[in-house]
Design a protein around this motif. Structure first.
Motif, PDB file in Angstrom:
ATOM      1  N   THR A   3       0.870  -1.173   0.000  1.00 50.61           N
ATOM      2  CA  THR A   3       0.000   0.000   0.000  1.00 50.61           C
ATOM      3  C   THR A   3       0.907   1.222   0.000  1.00 50.61           C
ATOM      4  O   THR A   3       1.432   1.630   1.029  1.00 50.61           O
ATOM      5  CB  THR A   3      -0.954   0.010   1.209  1.00 50.61           C
ATOM      6  N   ASP A   4       1.103   1.767  -1.164  1.00 51.65           N
ATOM      7  CA  ASP A   4       2.067   2.829  -1.394  1.00 51.65           C
ATOM      8  C   ASP A   4       1.377   4.192  -1.275  1.00 51.65           C
ATOM      9  O   ASP A   4       0.510   4.528  -2.088  1.00 51.65           O
ATOM     10  CB  ASP A   4       2.668   2.646  -2.795  1.00 51.65           C
ATOM     11  N   ALA A   5       1.769   4.933  -0.260  1.00 55.50           N
ATOM     12  CA  ALA A   5       1.250   6.292  -0.061  1.00 55.50           C
ATOM     13  C   ALA A   5       2.354   7.122   0.586  1.00 55.50           C
ATOM     14  O   ALA A   5       3.061   6.628   1.471  1.00 55.50           O
ATOM     15  CB  ALA A   5       0.012   6.276   0.827  1.00 55.50           C
ATOM     16  N   PRO A   6       2.515   8.373   0.140  1.00 52.61           N
ATOM     17  CA  PRO A   6       3.528   9.234   0.753  1.00 52.61           C
ATOM     18  C   PRO A   6       3.232   9.475   2.235  1.00 52.61           C
ATOM     19  O   PRO A   6       2.079   9.463   2.665  1.00 52.61           O
ATOM     20  CB  PRO A   6       3.421  10.545  -0.030  1.00 52.61           C
ATOM     21  N   VAL A   7       4.288   9.702   2.988  1.00 46.04           N
ATOM     22  CA  VAL A   7       4.135   9.914   4.431  1.00 46.04           C
ATOM     23  C   VAL A   7       3.178  11.077   4.725  1.00 46.04           C
ATOM     24  O   VAL A   7       2.413  11.023   5.699  1.00 46.04           O
ATOM     25  CB  VAL A   7       5.514  10.089   5.124  1.00 46.04           C
ATOM     26  N   GLU A   8       3.163  12.089   3.886  1.00 50.78           N
ATOM     27  CA  GLU A   8       2.267  13.234   4.105  1.00 50.78           C
ATOM     28  C   GLU A   8       0.794  12.823   4.017  1.00 50.78           C
ATOM     29  O   GLU A   8      -0.045  13.298   4.782  1.00 50.78           O
ATOM     30  CB  GLU A   8       2.552  14.355   3.080  1.00 50.78           C
ATOM     31  N   VAL A   9       0.485  11.933   3.090  1.00 52.13           N
ATOM     32  CA  VAL A   9      -0.881  11.432   2.956  1.00 52.13           C
ATOM     33  C   VAL A   9      -1.237  10.589   4.178  1.00 52.13           C
ATOM     34  O   VAL A   9      -2.325  10.715   4.747  1.00 52.13           O
ATOM     35  CB  VAL A   9      -1.054  10.627   1.648  1.00 52.13           C
ATOM     36  N   CYS A  10      -0.311   9.735   4.601  1.00 46.16           N
ATOM     37  CA  CYS A  10      -0.545   8.898   5.778  1.00 46.16           C
ATOM     38  C   CYS A  10      -0.763   9.766   7.022  1.00 46.16           C
ATOM     39  O   CYS A  10      -1.646   9.476   7.832  1.00 46.16           O
ATOM     40  CB  CYS A  10       0.618   7.928   5.983  1.00 46.16           C
ATOM     41  N   GLN A  11       0.020  10.823   7.156  1.00 48.58           N
ATOM     42  CA  GLN A  11      -0.157  11.743   8.294  1.00 48.58           C
ATOM     43  C   GLN A  11      -1.557  12.342   8.289  1.00 48.58           C
ATOM     44  O   GLN A  11      -2.193  12.461   9.341  1.00 48.58           O
ATOM     45  CB  GLN A  11       0.876  12.872   8.240  1.00 48.58           C
ATOM     46  N   SER A  12      -2.045  12.711   7.131  1.00 48.08           N
ATOM     47  CA  SER A  12      -3.365  13.345   7.049  1.00 48.08           C
ATOM     48  C   SER A  12      -4.484  12.361   7.386  1.00 48.08           C
ATOM     49  O   SER A  12      -5.574  12.776   7.776  1.00 48.08           O
ATOM     50  CB  SER A  12      -3.589  13.939   5.653  1.00 48.08           C
ATOM     51  N   ARG A  13      -4.244  11.070   7.270  1.00 53.08           N
ATOM     52  CA  ARG A  13      -5.248  10.038   7.567  1.00 53.08           C
ATOM     53  C   ARG A  13      -5.162   9.518   8.998  1.00 53.08           C
ATOM     54  O   ARG A  13      -5.997   8.723   9.417  1.00 53.08           O
ATOM     55  CB  ARG A  13      -5.022   8.829   6.658  1.00 53.08           C
ATOM     56  N   ASP A  14      -4.151   9.906   9.718  1.00 57.17           N
ATOM     57  CA  ASP A  14      -3.825   9.305  11.016  1.00 57.17           C
ATOM     58  C   ASP A  14      -4.792   9.760  12.105  1.00 57.17           C
ATOM     59  O   ASP A  14      -4.574  10.777  12.751  1.00 57.17           O
ATOM     60  CB  ASP A  14      -2.383   9.650  11.392  1.00 57.17           C
ATOM     61  N   ILE A  15      -5.841   8.974  12.319  1.00 56.57           N
ATOM     62  CA  ILE A  15      -6.839   9.328  13.333  1.00 56.57           C
ATOM     63  C   ILE A  15      -6.341   9.081  14.761  1.00 56.57           C
ATOM     64  O   ILE A  15      -6.888   9.625  15.712  1.00 56.57           O
ATOM     65  CB  ILE A  15      -8.174   8.569  13.113  1.00 56.57           C
ATOM     66  N   LYS A  16      -5.299   8.273  14.901  1.00 57.54           N
ATOM     67  CA  LYS A  16      -4.745   7.984  16.233  1.00 57.54           C
ATOM     68  C   LYS A  16      -3.788   9.074  16.715  1.00 57.54           C
ATOM     69  O   LYS A  16      -3.439   9.097  17.888  1.00 57.54           O
ATOM     70  CB  LYS A  16      -4.004   6.652  16.218  1.00 57.54           C
ATOM     71  N   GLY A  17      -3.322   9.920  15.813  1.00 55.45           N
ATOM     72  CA  GLY A  17      -2.383  10.974  16.184  1.00 55.45           C
ATOM     73  C   GLY A  17      -0.954  10.497  16.379  1.00 55.45           C
ATOM     74  O   GLY A  17      -0.127  11.209  16.957  1.00 55.45           O
ATOM     75  N   ASN A  18      -0.640   9.312  15.886  1.00 56.55           N
ATOM     76  CA  ASN A  18       0.703   8.764  16.097  1.00 56.55           C
ATOM     77  C   ASN A  18       1.792   9.524  15.361  1.00 56.55           C
ATOM     78  O   ASN A  18       2.899   9.663  15.874  1.00 56.55           O
ATOM     79  CB  ASN A  18       0.731   7.284  15.707  1.00 56.55           C
ATOM     80  N   TYR A  19       1.490  10.012  14.181  1.00 57.95           N
ATOM     81  CA  TYR A  19       2.502  10.775  13.448  1.00 57.95           C
ATOM     82  C   TYR A  19       2.866  12.046  14.214  1.00 57.95           C
ATOM     83  O   TYR A  19       4.037  12.388  14.343  1.00 57.95           O
ATOM     84  CB  TYR A  19       2.028  11.116  12.028  1.00 57.95           C
ATOM     85  N   SER A  20       1.870  12.733  14.738  1.00 58.13           N
ATOM     86  CA  SER A  20       2.140  13.948  15.524  1.00 58.13           C
ATOM     87  C   SER A  20       2.971  13.631  16.754  1.00 58.13           C
ATOM     88  O   SER A  20       3.916  14.352  17.081  1.00 58.13           O
ATOM     89  CB  SER A  20       0.824  14.609  15.952  1.00 58.13           C
ATOM     90  N   LYS A  21       2.628  12.540  17.437  1.00 56.50           N
ATOM     91  CA  LYS A  21       3.394  12.123  18.617  1.00 56.50           C
ATOM     92  C   LYS A  21       4.838  11.793  18.235  1.00 56.50           C
ATOM     93  O   LYS A  21       5.772  12.135  18.965  1.00 56.50           O
ATOM     94  CB  LYS A  21       2.750  10.902  19.279  1.00 56.50           C
ATOM     95  N   ALA A  22       5.012  11.135  17.102  1.00 55.72           N
ATOM     96  CA  ALA A  22       6.362  10.768  16.658  1.00 55.72           C
ATOM     97  C   ALA A  22       7.164  12.019  16.295  1.00 55.72           C
ATOM     98  O   ALA A  22       8.346  12.124  16.624  1.00 55.72           O
ATOM     99  CB  ALA A  22       6.284   9.815  15.469  1.00 55.72           C
TER     100      ALA A  22
END
Length: 178
Positions: free
Chosen positions: A110-129
């Motif tokens: 499942t190929d998606a840029p990290v920016e797209v994954c960040q925008s989908r992250d309902i758990k907030g894990n990218y922000s925490k990271a």
């Protein structure tokens, strides 16, 4: 369709790239064929079977080893297994492939840029990271090695969930009918 043999569909990609969403869609479609199918999701497996593991390289490898062995066991019982795991390193996925067996291992990226994954992250894990409160997070503080030659690459940034699920299902049917 003549159902020839059970396989493991290994869906890999960054967190929030659509692995579980596609896995659940595929599970529903396979179930309609009256084929036994089980979905193993990374978050759920870590709550039980792998609750003793952290996110160090050794723990991540052990997590994938356990899951691959479970998938192989399920395959031996005639069950299609869908594994939705980041499995960030090529070496981890190659280990899983060797445990399950190359003929039974259908790798989906499942190929998606990290920016797209960040925008989908309902758990907030990218922000925490990003702010440092969640160490060892794939895509931010830990690397992800994209598959070199996956069985199927789905650009989940451009495809709708339905389009991606239809493509995955079509490829699954061709794979098991070999």
């Amino acid at each position: 369709m003549s159902y020839m043999h059970p396989i493991t569909v290994w869906i890999t990609g960054l967190p929030a790239s659509g692995k579980t969403t596609l896995g659940k869609a595929l599970q529903g479609l396979i179930s309609q064929l009256k084929i036994p199918v089980v979905l193993l999701d990374g978050d759920e497996v870590r709550k039980g079977l792998c609750s003793d593991l952290g996110f160090s390289p050794a723990d991540r490898t052990e997590n994938i080893r356990r899951v691959a062995n479970m998938a192989a066991l399920l395959n031996s019982q005639g069950v299609v297994t869908i594994c939705c795991f980041v499995s960030p390193l090529i070496s981890m996925r190659e280990m899983a492939r060797s445990i399950v067996g190359p003929k039974n291992f259908f790798e989906v990226f499942t190929d998606a840029p990290v920016e797209v994954c960040q925008s989908r992250d309902i758990k907030g894990n990218y922000s925490k990271a990003i702010n440092g409160s969640l160490p060892n997070f794939t895509g931010i503080s830990d690397s992800y090695e994209a598959p070199m030659k996956p069985s199927l690459r789905l650009n989940t940034a451009e495809l709708s969930e339905g389009e991606a699920a239809d493509i995955l299902y079509d490829h699954f049917l061709r794979w098991v009918d070999k």
